[in-house]
Design an enzyme around this catalytic site. Sequence first.
Site, PDB file in Angstrom:
ATOM      1  N   GLU A  94       6.106  -5.981   1.466  1.00 33.96           N
ATOM      2  CA  GLU A  94       6.233  -5.949   2.921  1.00 33.96           C
ATOM      3  C   GLU A  94       5.116  -5.124   3.543  1.00 33.96           C
ATOM      4  O   GLU A  94       4.683  -4.129   2.976  1.00 33.96           O
ATOM      5  CB  GLU A  94       7.562  -5.307   3.313  1.00 33.96           C
ATOM      6  CG  GLU A  94       8.706  -6.296   3.283  1.00 33.96           C
ATOM      7  CD  GLU A  94      10.004  -5.671   3.777  1.00 33.96           C
ATOM      8  OE1 GLU A  94      10.696  -6.340   4.544  1.00 33.96           O
ATOM      9  OE2 GLU A  94      10.316  -4.537   3.403  1.00 33.96           O
ATOM     10  N   CYS A 107       0.617  -1.081   8.420  1.00 31.83           N
ATOM     11  CA  CYS A 107       1.221  -0.186   7.436  1.00 31.83           C
ATOM     12  C   CYS A 107       1.441  -1.006   6.166  1.00 31.83           C
ATOM     13  O   CYS A 107       2.182  -1.989   6.195  1.00 31.83           O
ATOM     14  CB  CYS A 107       2.557   0.335   7.983  1.00 31.83           C
ATOM     15  SG  CYS A 107       3.505   1.292   6.794  1.00 31.83           S
ATOM     16  N   CYS A 114       9.481   1.369  -5.744  1.00 32.11           N
ATOM     17  CA  CYS A 114       9.054   2.768  -5.760  1.00 32.11           C
ATOM     18  C   CYS A 114       9.939   3.523  -6.733  1.00 32.11           C
ATOM     19  O   CYS A 114      11.121   3.203  -6.875  1.00 32.11           O
ATOM     20  CB  CYS A 114       9.205   3.368  -4.360  1.00 32.11           C
ATOM     21  SG  CYS A 114       8.529   5.042  -4.225  1.00 32.11           S
ATOM     22  N   CYS A 118      13.610   9.165  -3.211  1.00 31.01           N
ATOM     23  CA  CYS A 118      13.973  10.061  -2.101  1.00 31.01           C
ATOM     24  C   CYS A 118      15.339   9.657  -1.528  1.00 31.01           C
ATOM     25  O   CYS A 118      15.613   8.469  -1.334  1.00 31.01           O
ATOM     26  CB  CYS A 118      12.908  10.024  -1.009  1.00 31.01           C
ATOM     27  SG  CYS A 118      11.301  10.593  -1.597  1.00 31.01           S
ATOM     28  N   CYS A 121      15.558   7.317   1.745  1.00 27.94           N
ATOM     29  CA  CYS A 121      14.686   6.149   1.892  1.00 27.94           C
ATOM     30  C   CYS A 121      15.365   4.867   1.411  1.00 27.94           C
ATOM     31  O   CYS A 121      16.026   4.843   0.378  1.00 27.94           O
ATOM     32  CB  CYS A 121      13.400   6.380   1.106  1.00 27.94           C
ATOM     33  SG  CYS A 121      12.213   5.046   1.276  1.00 27.94           S
ATOM     34  N   GLY A 161       6.165   2.407  -1.886  1.00 32.86           N
ATOM     35  CA  GLY A 161       5.367   2.869  -3.024  1.00 32.86           C
ATOM     36  C   GLY A 161       4.733   4.220  -2.791  1.00 32.86           C
ATOM     37  O   GLY A 161       4.691   4.725  -1.666  1.00 32.86           O
ATOM     38  N   SER A 193      -0.200   8.449   2.856  1.00 32.10           N
ATOM     39  CA  SER A 193       0.956   9.342   2.801  1.00 32.10           C
ATOM     40  C   SER A 193       1.457   9.484   1.374  1.00 32.10           C
ATOM     41  O   SER A 193       1.679   8.494   0.682  1.00 32.10           O
ATOM     42  CB  SER A 193       2.065   8.766   3.688  1.00 32.10           C
ATOM     43  OG  SER A 193       3.210   9.585   3.629  1.00 32.10           O
ATOM     44  N   LEU A 217       6.913  16.326   3.484  1.00 25.10           N
ATOM     45  CA  LEU A 217       7.447  17.636   3.111  1.00 25.10           C
ATOM     46  C   LEU A 217       8.980  17.634   3.250  1.00 25.10           C
ATOM     47  O   LEU A 217       9.685  17.881   2.292  1.00 25.10           O
ATOM     48  CB  LEU A 217       6.789  18.713   3.985  1.00 25.10           C
ATOM     49  CG  LEU A 217       7.054  20.161   3.615  1.00 25.10           C
ATOM     50  CD1 LEU A 217       6.660  20.459   2.180  1.00 25.10           C
ATOM     51  CD2 LEU A 217       6.304  21.100   4.569  1.00 25.10           C
ATOM     52  N   CYS A 332       9.985   3.553   9.745  1.00 21.03           N
ATOM     53  CA  CYS A 332       9.748   4.357   8.539  1.00 21.03           C
ATOM     54  C   CYS A 332      10.938   4.411   7.601  1.00 21.03           C
ATOM     55  O   CYS A 332      12.043   4.719   8.021  1.00 21.03           O
ATOM     56  CB  CYS A 332       9.462   5.792   8.934  1.00 21.03           C
ATOM     57  SG  CYS A 332       7.767   6.044   9.245  1.00 21.03           S
TER      58      CYS A 332
HETATM   59  N1  SAH Z   1       5.413   7.430  -0.917  1.00 19.77           N
HETATM   60  C1  SAH Z   1       4.802   7.861   0.326  1.00 19.77           C
HETATM   61  C2  SAH Z   1       4.973   6.831   1.431  1.00 19.77           C
HETATM   62  C3  SAH Z   1       6.409   6.701   1.824  1.00 19.77           C
HETATM   63  S1  SAH Z   1       6.949   6.070   3.351  1.00 19.77           S
HETATM   64  C4  SAH Z   1       5.409   9.180   0.742  1.00 19.77           C
HETATM   65  O1  SAH Z   1       6.400   9.589   0.161  1.00 19.77           O
HETATM   66  O2  SAH Z   1       4.864   9.812   1.646  1.00 19.77           O
HETATM   67  C5  SAH Z   1       6.269   6.978   4.652  1.00 19.77           C
HETATM   68  C6  SAH Z   1       7.131   8.094   5.244  1.00 19.77           C
HETATM   69  O3  SAH Z   1       8.436   7.668   5.673  1.00 19.77           O
HETATM   70  C7  SAH Z   1       7.354   9.223   4.257  1.00 19.77           C
HETATM   71  O4  SAH Z   1       7.125  10.450   4.884  1.00 19.77           O
HETATM   72  C8  SAH Z   1       8.812   9.062   3.943  1.00 19.77           C
HETATM   73  O5  SAH Z   1       9.347  10.256   3.447  1.00 19.77           O
HETATM   74  C9  SAH Z   1       9.365   8.656   5.284  1.00 19.77           C
HETATM   75  N2  SAH Z   1      10.720   8.084   5.249  1.00 19.77           N
HETATM   76  C10 SAH Z   1      11.316   7.438   4.241  1.00 19.77           C
HETATM   77  N3  SAH Z   1      12.578   7.074   4.573  1.00 19.77           N
HETATM   78  C11 SAH Z   1      12.769   7.500   5.848  1.00 19.77           C
HETATM   79  C12 SAH Z   1      13.872   7.405   6.759  1.00 19.77           C
HETATM   80  N4  SAH Z   1      15.013   6.805   6.428  1.00 19.77           N
HETATM   81  N5  SAH Z   1      13.703   7.935   7.986  1.00 19.77           N
HETATM   82  C13 SAH Z   1      12.553   8.522   8.337  1.00 19.77           C
HETATM   83  N6  SAH Z   1      11.487   8.643   7.535  1.00 19.77           N
HETATM   84  C14 SAH Z   1      11.589   8.142   6.287  1.00 19.77           C
END
Ligand code: SAH
Length: 341
Positions: A94, A107, A114, A118, A121, A161, A193, A217, A332
Amino acid sequence: MQDAKREIRSLLPEELEAELSALGEPAYRAQQVFSWLGKGVSSFEEMTNLPASLREKLANAYLLSRPELVRKQISAQDGTVKYLWRLRDGNAVECVVMRYSYGSTVCISSQVGCRQGCAFCASTGLGFVRNLSAGEMLEEVLFSEKDSGVKLTGIVLMGIGEPLENYEEVLRFLRLVNHPRGMNVGMRHISLSTCGLVPGIRALAEEDLQLTLSVSLHAPEDETRKRLMPVAAKYDINTLMDACTEYFRKTERRISFEYALIRGVNDAPRQAELLAGLMRRTHGHVNLIPLNRVDGSPLVPGDTRKFAGLLREQGVNVTIRRRLGADIDAACGQLRRKEAT
Ligand code: SAH
């Protein structure tokens, strides 16, 4: 022997030159081929300024394809477009085209699935399949631009990813997309990122690229961060901040720290204070992300305006990310690989 063929879109111009020279072709032919690739052709037949014999030679030696459009959704709220592309091997990725007043940004995903896990996510739990090649990432950009008809001015590696886990191909992609004879997207218009892979951040600092590094972070202390992000067990915040400070020293580019605000988890005044301390240490700024709800998750969004206020009181530079494409699950952390049937 389809699979033995190399993917031509992943080759850098100098590599293409060396390979074509081995086929007895002059350097300018490689330049012509590279320009065609950057224009998004999907067959050698389209390279009309090459002799037919060379087109045939190339078709025998290399793979050139385009991803197939499986699904396209357009946000009624803000015009954000979400694409699902099917790759050669049947996997789907996607990517999202977002429109801003100053231009359009895509994006893109860097892996199929992945493995970072987290807690907040939507990609978590869907499993990891494989890394994307540089050519496949380039195709996300090329074909999203072609299909949407909007000139892309920026790229963010913030889809599905972990880009720094796919380091070599991501770096190759950056060089391809940035090349003046290719898409020519300036490094300053590219953001990457990461969840905070310390060796990757240290390696990237040595590349001396002018891109924007974003670090996810999401918590200013290890205990909370470990609850949210498994990677925090591997690299504690102190180690991560050392790498970030070093990154800033080497590149003079400020890091953007992403912080998805979750009520009762990372939104306490004490956490704003700790976060402010980390920003002073790294010369970074905070990009607050309104948490996007994920089905079945107990996590709820915090009050971003209030938290931003607390940070500003401490002198922190803070922005609140806009929620684009929320109505099509394109915001996001909402991207998820759906089986392309
Ligand atoms: N693997 C990379 C890219 C991930 S997605 C990373 O970890 O940075 C980009 C951003 O979206 C990251 O900061 C991720 O933590 C954030 N993100 C993921 N799920 C989210 C959610 N449900 N709400 C808000 N931000 C989210």
